[in-house]
Design a protein around this motif. Sequence first.
Motif, PDB file in Angstrom:
ATOM      1  N   ARG A   1     131.539  75.001 -86.338  1.00 32.24           N
ATOM      2  CA  ARG A   1     131.492  73.600 -86.739  1.00 32.24           C
ATOM      3  C   ARG A   1     132.846  72.966 -86.429  1.00 32.24           C
ATOM      4  NH1 ARG A   1     127.123  75.352 -87.146  1.00 32.24           N
ATOM      5  NH2 ARG A   1     125.547  75.018 -88.772  1.00 32.24           N
ATOM      6  N   ILE A   2     132.816  71.733 -85.961  1.00 38.37           N
ATOM      7  CA  ILE A   2     134.055  71.060 -85.593  1.00 38.37           C
ATOM      8  C   ILE A   2     134.103  69.674 -86.216  1.00 38.37           C
ATOM      9  CG2 ILE A   2     134.312  72.289 -83.401  1.00 38.37           C
ATOM     10  CD1 ILE A   2     133.153  69.826 -82.000  1.00 38.37           C
ATOM     11  N   SER A   3     135.269  69.067 -86.116  1.00 34.05           N
ATOM     12  CA  SER A   3     135.471  67.700 -86.585  1.00 34.05           C
ATOM     13  C   SER A   3     135.387  66.754 -85.386  1.00 34.05           C
ATOM     14  CB  SER A   3     136.836  67.576 -87.267  1.00 34.05           C
ATOM     15  OG  SER A   3     137.097  66.237 -87.634  1.00 34.05           O
ATOM     16  N   VAL A   4     134.643  65.664 -85.548  1.00 34.75           N
ATOM     17  CA  VAL A   4     134.441  64.693 -84.469  1.00 34.75           C
ATOM     18  C   VAL A   4     134.868  63.310 -84.956  1.00 34.75           C
ATOM     19  CG1 VAL A   4     132.751  63.559 -82.968  1.00 34.75           C
ATOM     20  CG2 VAL A   4     132.553  66.010 -83.442  1.00 34.75           C
ATOM     21  N   LEU A   5     135.588  62.593 -84.103  1.00 31.74           N
ATOM     22  CA  LEU A   5     136.023  61.228 -84.404  1.00 31.74           C
ATOM     23  C   LEU A   5     135.387  60.273 -83.405  1.00 31.74           C
ATOM     24  CD1 LEU A   5     137.863  59.091 -85.776  1.00 31.74           C
ATOM     25  CD2 LEU A   5     139.658  59.756 -84.159  1.00 31.74           C
ATOM     26  N   ILE A   6     134.695  59.251 -83.907  1.00 30.68           N
ATOM     27  CA  ILE A   6     134.093  58.213 -83.070  1.00 30.68           C
ATOM     28  C   ILE A   6     134.914  56.939 -83.246  1.00 30.68           C
ATOM     29  CG2 ILE A   6     131.998  56.951 -82.480  1.00 30.68           C
ATOM     30  CD1 ILE A   6     131.504  59.887 -82.274  1.00 30.68           C
ATOM     31  N   VAL A   7     135.428  56.399 -82.159  1.00 22.57           N
ATOM     32  CA  VAL A   7     136.199  55.154 -82.213  1.00 22.57           C
ATOM     33  C   VAL A   7     135.301  54.028 -81.714  1.00 22.57           C
ATOM     34  CG1 VAL A   7     138.280  53.954 -81.496  1.00 22.57           C
ATOM     35  CG2 VAL A   7     138.310  56.439 -81.773  1.00 22.57           C
TER      36      VAL A   7
ATOM     37  N   VAL B   1     125.785  64.203 -85.077  1.00 24.02           N
ATOM     38  CA  VAL B   1     125.116  64.809 -86.232  1.00 24.02           C
ATOM     39  C   VAL B   1     123.951  65.677 -85.774  1.00 24.02           C
ATOM     40  CG1 VAL B   1     123.753  64.310 -88.286  1.00 24.02           C
ATOM     41  CG2 VAL B   1     125.818  62.985 -87.817  1.00 24.02           C
ATOM     42  N   ARG B   2     123.211  65.177 -84.787  1.00 25.73           N
ATOM     43  CA  ARG B   2     122.029  65.890 -84.302  1.00 25.73           C
ATOM     44  C   ARG B   2     122.391  67.194 -83.596  1.00 25.73           C
ATOM     45  NH1 ARG B   2     116.778  64.674 -85.928  1.00 25.73           N
ATOM     46  NH2 ARG B   2     115.290  65.399 -84.373  1.00 25.73           N
ATOM     47  N   SER B   3     123.612  67.291 -83.079  1.00 27.91           N
ATOM     48  CA  SER B   3     124.019  68.503 -82.361  1.00 27.91           C
ATOM     49  C   SER B   3     124.064  69.719 -83.271  1.00 27.91           C
ATOM     50  CB  SER B   3     125.394  68.293 -81.720  1.00 27.91           C
ATOM     51  OG  SER B   3     126.414  68.247 -82.709  1.00 27.91           O
ATOM     52  N   GLY B   4     124.201  69.498 -84.577  1.00 29.14           N
ATOM     53  CA  GLY B   4     124.249  70.602 -85.526  1.00 29.14           C
ATOM     54  C   GLY B   4     125.564  71.346 -85.546  1.00 29.14           C
ATOM     55  N   LYS B   5     126.577  70.828 -84.859  1.00 32.30           N
ATOM     56  CA  LYS B   5     127.858  71.522 -84.762  1.00 32.30           C
ATOM     57  C   LYS B   5     129.009  70.723 -85.355  1.00 32.30           C
ATOM     58  CE  LYS B   5     126.182  75.097 -82.885  1.00 32.30           C
ATOM     59  NZ  LYS B   5     126.135  76.334 -83.698  1.00 32.30           N
ATOM     60  N   VAL B   6     128.683  69.739 -86.164  1.00 33.52           N
ATOM     61  CA  VAL B   6     129.721  68.876 -86.726  1.00 33.52           C
ATOM     62  C   VAL B   6     129.888  69.168 -88.209  1.00 33.52           C
ATOM     63  CG1 VAL B   6     130.405  66.500 -87.171  1.00 33.52           C
ATOM     64  CG2 VAL B   6     129.299  67.087 -85.014  1.00 33.52           C
ATOM     65  N   LEU B   7     131.108  69.499 -88.586  1.00 33.22           N
ATOM     66  CA  LEU B   7     131.434  69.723 -89.988  1.00 33.22           C
ATOM     67  C   LEU B   7     131.902  68.429 -90.643  1.00 33.22           C
ATOM     68  CD1 LEU B   7     131.901  71.743 -92.330  1.00 33.22           C
ATOM     69  CD2 LEU B   7     134.234  72.038 -91.461  1.00 33.22           C
ATOM     70  N   LYS B   8     132.676  67.652 -89.882  1.00 26.52           N
ATOM     71  CA  LYS B   8     133.205  66.391 -90.393  1.00 26.52           C
ATOM     72  C   LYS B   8     133.090  65.334 -89.306  1.00 26.52           C
ATOM     73  CE  LYS B   8     137.416  64.227 -92.226  1.00 26.52           C
ATOM     74  NZ  LYS B   8     138.840  64.443 -92.585  1.00 26.52           N
TER      75      LYS B   8
ATOM     76  N   SER C   1     128.896  72.560 -76.593  1.00 27.51           N
ATOM     77  CA  SER C   1     129.685  73.462 -75.743  1.00 27.51           C
ATOM     78  C   SER C   1     131.130  73.528 -76.203  1.00 27.51           C
ATOM     79  CB  SER C   1     129.613  72.992 -74.286  1.00 27.51           C
ATOM     80  OG  SER C   1     128.281  72.987 -73.813  1.00 27.51           O
ATOM     81  N   THR C   2     131.675  72.405 -76.647  1.00 29.87           N
ATOM     82  CA  THR C   2     133.056  72.394 -77.129  1.00 29.87           C
ATOM     83  C   THR C   2     133.191  73.168 -78.434  1.00 29.87           C
ATOM     84  OG1 THR C   2     133.377  70.218 -76.095  1.00 29.87           O
ATOM     85  CG2 THR C   2     134.994  70.902 -77.731  1.00 29.87           C
ATOM     86  N   ALA C   3     132.208  73.007 -79.312  1.00 26.77           N
ATOM     87  CA  ALA C   3     132.265  73.693 -80.608  1.00 26.77           C
ATOM     88  C   ALA C   3     132.167  75.206 -80.453  1.00 26.77           C
ATOM     89  CB  ALA C   3     131.145  73.184 -81.514  1.00 26.77           C
ATOM     90  N   THR C   4     131.379  75.669 -79.487  1.00 21.62           N
ATOM     91  CA  THR C   4     131.158  77.111 -79.315  1.00 21.62           C
ATOM     92  C   THR C   4     132.048  77.720 -78.239  1.00 21.62           C
ATOM     93  OG1 THR C   4     129.350  76.648 -77.752  1.00 21.62           O
ATOM     94  CG2 THR C   4     128.766  76.912 -80.080  1.00 21.62           C
TER      95      THR C   4
END
Length: 423
Positions: free
Chosen positions: A56-62, A76-83, A384-387
Motif C-alpha cells: 500500500r502506498i500514499s498518493v497525492l492528487i493535485v 482508490v479502485r487500484s486497491g493499492k492506496v493506503l492514504k 506497478s509502482t506500489a508493488t
Amino acid sequence: MDGARTENPGEPINSSVEEENYRALVYDTALSTFLAVVVYVVVKVGLDRIRQWRARISVLIVGSGPVGLTAALVAVRSGKVLKLTVLDERYRTALLCRPQQIALDPRSVRFLLGLGVDFDNMEGCWHNDHFFTKIGVFQEYLLSILEQKKQKIDVKVHLGTKFSEDYLRRIPCGQWPRVIVVADGSCGDSCSVLGISSDYIVESCHAYGANATIERLDQRQVPTPEIKAHNLYFDLSAYGDVLKEPRSSSHTTAKPGFHLKIYGTFRNRYMALACTAADSKMLRFLRHTSNSSIMKNIFHQSFNAYKMDIEPRLSEVTLHRMQCSRKLFEVMLSQRRVNAAYIEGDNVAVTVEGEAARVLNFDTGCGVNLGMRGLEALGTFIYSTATAQDQNDVFDALAAKIQHSKQVAETFRQTGLPSTMFE
C-alpha cells in the motif's frame, strides 16, 4: 601367485559398489537440490504475492477538477492506496458553482461506470449514449464518492490549499507520497514546483476552427444535448465576389464545408465551428481577415438556424451577448514534453494528467474525454509502482505511462476532431 588370483575378483565388486554409492549420492544430491529450488520458488512466489497483496502506498492528487477527482477514484479502485490526499487551491464553493457543461462520450461513460459512478443519481441528460451535466454537479458527485471511501482508506480532501514548495517542506521526512498525480489544468504551476519541464510539443490537427459563447442571464443552467450540423456553406459574396465558391467547387473534399456544434446550458451557450484543412479562397480569407464582424455574423446566422426550438433567437438587440473568435485559426494540440518523472532522492513517481499534460486550443465541449483517456492507464501505473521491488520496476511503470500518454495524443490528433465534430 594363487593369493594374487584370489584378490583380483574382489576388485570389480568393490568398484561396482562404490559406483552405485556414488550414483546414489549424486541422485540424492540432485533430488535435494531440486526440492530445495522448488521450495524456494514456491516460498518466494508466495511471499511476493503476499507482499504485492499487502503493498500500500500514499498518493497525492493535485487538482480537484473532473480529471483530478476521477484520478482519485482510479487510485482508490487500484486497491493499492493506503492514504489518498487531494489538493486544490480553490475553495469548495468556487468548485461546485462552475456552470460549464461537460459531455461524456460512451467510452468515458464505460470507464466511469467501472469506477462505481452511478449516472442515475447525477443531474444531467442522455443523448446518443453521451451524458451531459454541469462540471460542478460532476465534481460534487465524485467528492461524495470519495467521502464514502473514508471508511476503508485514509482519504483527505484539502480545498483552499495550494501545492507549493512550502507545502512540500511541511511534509515530514520519509512521509512523502509515493505517487503524485498533477491534474491542475493548463494554468497550474505544480509541474514547475516539482521541477518538471514546461516545454510543449505543439502539433497540428489538420483543421481550422473558431469558437463563440453566448451568455443569457435570463435563462436557466439546464444541461442540454449538443446540436450538430454538417457540410455548411456561407455566402460571403458581400465581402467580395471572388469569395463566392459554388458547392461544386473543385476544392470540395470528401467532407466539404463547415461543421457546427452548439452545446452548453441554456444560460451559457457555446458554439464550435470547424473544417478540415484545405487551400481555398474562403478559408484563406477567414483565416486572415481583420474584420471581426464576419465571424460574428456567421455564428449569429448559424445559431438562429440550428438552435433548439424552445430557445430565443439572437437578434440585433441581444447580439452583444455573444463573444467569438475574430477569425479562423489552426487547431493545434499541445502536449507536455515531459509528462512523467521520478524524484530519486524522495523515491516519488510523478505523472501529469488532463490539461496539465495535453491541451487543445479549440473547445469542442468534449475536452474532459481527452483527460479521461490518459487516466485509463493510471490504475496500472499505481499498482506497478506500489508493488515495485526496485527502481527498475518503477522506471518500467513510468515508461509504460509515458508511452500511453503519447499514444493518447497521437490518437486524438488523428481521430479526435472527426469523432467530436465531423461525424
